[in-house]
Every structure is written in C-alpha cells, then in structure tokens.
Design an enzyme around this catalytic site. Structure first.
Site, PDB file in Angstrom:
ATOM      1  N   ALA A  33       1.536  -6.102   2.684  1.00  0.00           N
ATOM      2  CA  ALA A  33       1.211  -5.853   4.248  1.00  0.00           C
ATOM      3  C   ALA A  33       0.115  -4.946   4.396  1.00  0.00           C
ATOM      4  O   ALA A  33      -0.899  -5.158   5.420  1.00  0.00           O
ATOM      5  CB  ALA A  33       2.628  -5.268   4.790  1.00  0.00           C
ATOM      6  N   ASP A  34       0.093  -3.910   3.378  1.00  0.00           N
ATOM      7  CA  ASP A  34      -1.473  -3.184   3.863  1.00  0.00           C
ATOM      8  C   ASP A  34      -2.600  -3.873   3.705  1.00  0.00           C
ATOM      9  O   ASP A  34      -3.673  -3.438   4.293  1.00  0.00           O
ATOM     10  CB  ASP A  34      -1.225  -2.108   2.966  1.00  0.00           C
ATOM     11  CG  ASP A  34      -1.020  -2.435   1.384  1.00  0.00           C
ATOM     12  OD1 ASP A  34      -0.661  -3.431   1.086  1.00  0.00           O
ATOM     13  OD2 ASP A  34      -1.465  -1.563   0.286  1.00  0.00           O
TER      14      ASP A  34
ATOM     15  N   GLY B 131       3.642   3.397   1.751  1.00  0.00           N
ATOM     16  CA  GLY B 131       2.992   3.077   0.546  1.00  0.00           C
ATOM     17  C   GLY B 131       3.956   3.424  -0.688  1.00  0.00           C
ATOM     18  O   GLY B 131       4.993   3.884  -0.450  1.00  0.00           O
TER      19      GLY B 131
ATOM     20  N   THR C 214      -2.499   3.766  -4.685  1.00  0.00           N
ATOM     21  CA  THR C 214      -1.735   3.686  -5.892  1.00  0.00           C
ATOM     22  C   THR C 214      -2.447   2.529  -6.549  1.00  0.00           C
ATOM     23  O   THR C 214      -2.535   2.936  -7.782  1.00  0.00           O
ATOM     24  CB  THR C 214      -0.195   3.446  -5.629  1.00  0.00           C
ATOM     25  OG1 THR C 214       0.226   4.369  -4.643  1.00  0.00           O
ATOM     26  CG2 THR C 214       0.566   3.455  -6.906  1.00  0.00           C
TER      27      THR C 214
ATOM     28  N   ASP D   6      -9.604  -0.407  -0.803  1.00  0.00           N
ATOM     29  CA  ASP D   6      -8.419   0.544  -0.545  1.00  0.00           C
ATOM     30  C   ASP D   6      -8.182   1.343  -1.788  1.00  0.00           C
ATOM     31  O   ASP D   6      -7.695   0.712  -2.768  1.00  0.00           O
ATOM     32  CB  ASP D   6      -7.275  -0.274   0.035  1.00  0.00           C
ATOM     33  CG  ASP D   6      -6.131   0.949   0.489  1.00  0.00           C
ATOM     34  OD1 ASP D   6      -6.322   1.987   0.262  1.00  0.00           O
ATOM     35  OD2 ASP D   6      -5.375   0.407   1.342  1.00  0.00           O
TER      36      ASP D   6
ATOM     37  N   VAL E  37       3.339   7.382   6.099  1.00  0.00           N
ATOM     38  CA  VAL E  37       2.547   7.907   6.793  1.00  0.00           C
ATOM     39  C   VAL E  37       3.113   7.674   8.361  1.00  0.00           C
ATOM     40  O   VAL E  37       3.071   6.245   8.626  1.00  0.00           O
ATOM     41  CB  VAL E  37       0.954   7.247   6.704  1.00  0.00           C
ATOM     42  CG1 VAL E  37       0.099   8.149   7.851  1.00  0.00           C
ATOM     43  CG2 VAL E  37       0.308   8.021   5.470  1.00  0.00           C
TER      44      VAL E  37
END
Length: 266
Positions: A108-109, A8, A132, A129, A13
């Site tokens: 993508a997230d 991210g 950021t 979500d 992660v």
C-alpha cells in the site's frame, strides 16, 4: 478532519489533516498485538495536547504493509472515532492503472507514494522510499504504476552486518568524512553509506536506461536527506508523501460515517 494512519514495518504514523494543512503527526513502534484501546489511550492524549478532539474526525484512511496490525487499527477507527475507515488496497479507486502482473501484491505504501508523487510532481518519475526496505517505484507520465525495485533497508543491512560478523559492532548510519575508513566503525559507515549511494545511482541509472527517457526522482523516508547529500540523482525530498497519498485516496473514495447508536433515556 481526516485521520491518516500509515502502518509500516517499523513505525505506525498517525496524522490529522483539517482540509488545509496537517495539524499533527505522531509515531509509535509497530507492534501487531497492540490493541485498539492501547492505541486510543496514547493517541487521545496527543490529541488533547494538540488541541484536537475525537469528534472532529469524520474520515479515516489506513495504509499498512503489516496485515496483522490492520484489525486493531480498524477497531480504533470504528470504536473510538465512530468512522468506517478506508483501507488502501489495490481494489479501491486509485485514479491510475496498476500495470503489474499481480496488483494485489504491491504494498500500500508504494501505491500511496506513487499517487502523491504524480499529483504533486507529475511524471514520469521514480519514488525512492528509505524505509525498512529501500524501494524504487516507477510512475508513468499518466500516473500509471509500472512496478519497481525492492532492496534491503539501510538499518536492516547494518543489523545483519553486526549479527553475522562477531567482531563488527552495531553502529549508527552517517556520512563519513572519507571513503577509506581508518578504523572499523569508519570503514563500516563508509561501506553502508557509499554502498547505498552506489546502489541508488546504479538502480536509477538502469531504470532510466530501460525507460529510455528522463525521469524525475523524488525521495522520502527519514534517511532521504542524508543520502541526498551524497548524490545528485535525488532531485526532491518529500517527507509527507505517504500521508499525502492517504489524503488523496480518501478524497477519491468517500466512505460512510458510522451511525452513533441511539441510546434510550430511561
């Protein structure tokens, strides 16, 4: 085992799944110029601490919203784990339609969150979500991605408030005891916290009105539990939803393992 890498804007992660459960999760600050060797020195020490070996990794899936970080993460997978990584992008097989005008622009997230949310909770639903940026992604009953909303993240707003106003300090986020702040810090905390609760409730309400149907609401990100305390619109908190999306995507898109070089014995 699968090595899942979620890169991210703030953190990268790394997590390992053994086919049954997640064996470990580790994060490091996102720095696009960090080399594959630097990642390896850090990650392999954590592997050893967790009783894992690099040879156990036979798959790797990478999802990133930081294009500059992808080169070294791909090299990490190829050179240190000898696995060709699967890159989460709009062109891979997701198992659902991406019903927006320019699918290649969707982070993508957001697609990974949608994939895992539909798999675990079914739809229609909204995934919030708290990263950021604070994103709201809408998933149809059949799993199709319908688009969403992108708002400034909480920490970005706090930093902007501090930098733009000379007398306002840098503060941490927390749930204030009262809406009316009795000092500067309390007033700022109230504005951020209850302001974002209002943003969450307002956007979810408008999404539901536009969709003209009930929608489940799933939240992820480090601040999800804090904001779930202040509103009833968040029904489920799932901290691993992005990693789960990488795991599911890897199952749908097998990639070949790189062949180890054959070394001649002198």
């Amino acid at each position: 085992m699968l090595l899942a890498i979620d890169a991210g804007n703030t953190n990268v992660v790394f997590a390992v799944h053994d086919g049954t459960e997640w064996r470990g999760r580790w994060r490091i600050a996102t720095r696009p110029d960090r080399t594959s060797d630097e990642y390896a020195v850090w990650l392999l020490a954590l592997f050893q601490h967790s009783g894992l070996k690099p040879a156990q990794i036979d798959r790797c899936a990478i999802g990133t919203v930081v294009p500059a970080a992808l080169y070294n993460l791909r090299r990490l997978s190829r050179e240190w784990f000898e696995v060709e990584p699967l890159i989460a992008r709009s062109t891979v097989h997701w198992g659902f339609d991406i019903r927006v005008e320019r699918p290649q622009e969707v982070g993508a997230d957001r697609l990974l969150n949608s994939l895992a949310a539909h798999h675990h909770y079914r739809g229609p639903l909204v995934v919030i979500d708290f990263g950021t940026a604070t994103t709201f992604d809408v998933v149809d009953a059949d799993g199709g991605y319908l688009g969403g909303v992108i708002a400034p993240g909480i920490n970005l707003s706090l930093e902007a408030l501090h930098k733009a106003a000379a007398r306002l300090p840098r503060i941490g986020i927390g749930r204030p005891q009262a809406v009316i702040g009795r000092d500067t810090v309390a007033a700022m905390q109230s504005g951020i916290y209850w302001g974002y609760v209002g943003l969450i409730e307002g956007i979810i309400g408008r999404i539901k009105a536009e969709a003209e149907r009930a929608l489940k609401v799933v939240a992820t990100g480090g601040l999800a539990p804090l904001f779930a305390e202040g509103t009833t619109v968040i029904e489920t908190i799932d901290p691993d939803i992005t990693l789960e999306g990488l795991r599911l995507l890897a199952e749908r898109n097998p990639v070949p393992i790189l062949q180890k070089p054959v070394r001649e014995i002198p």
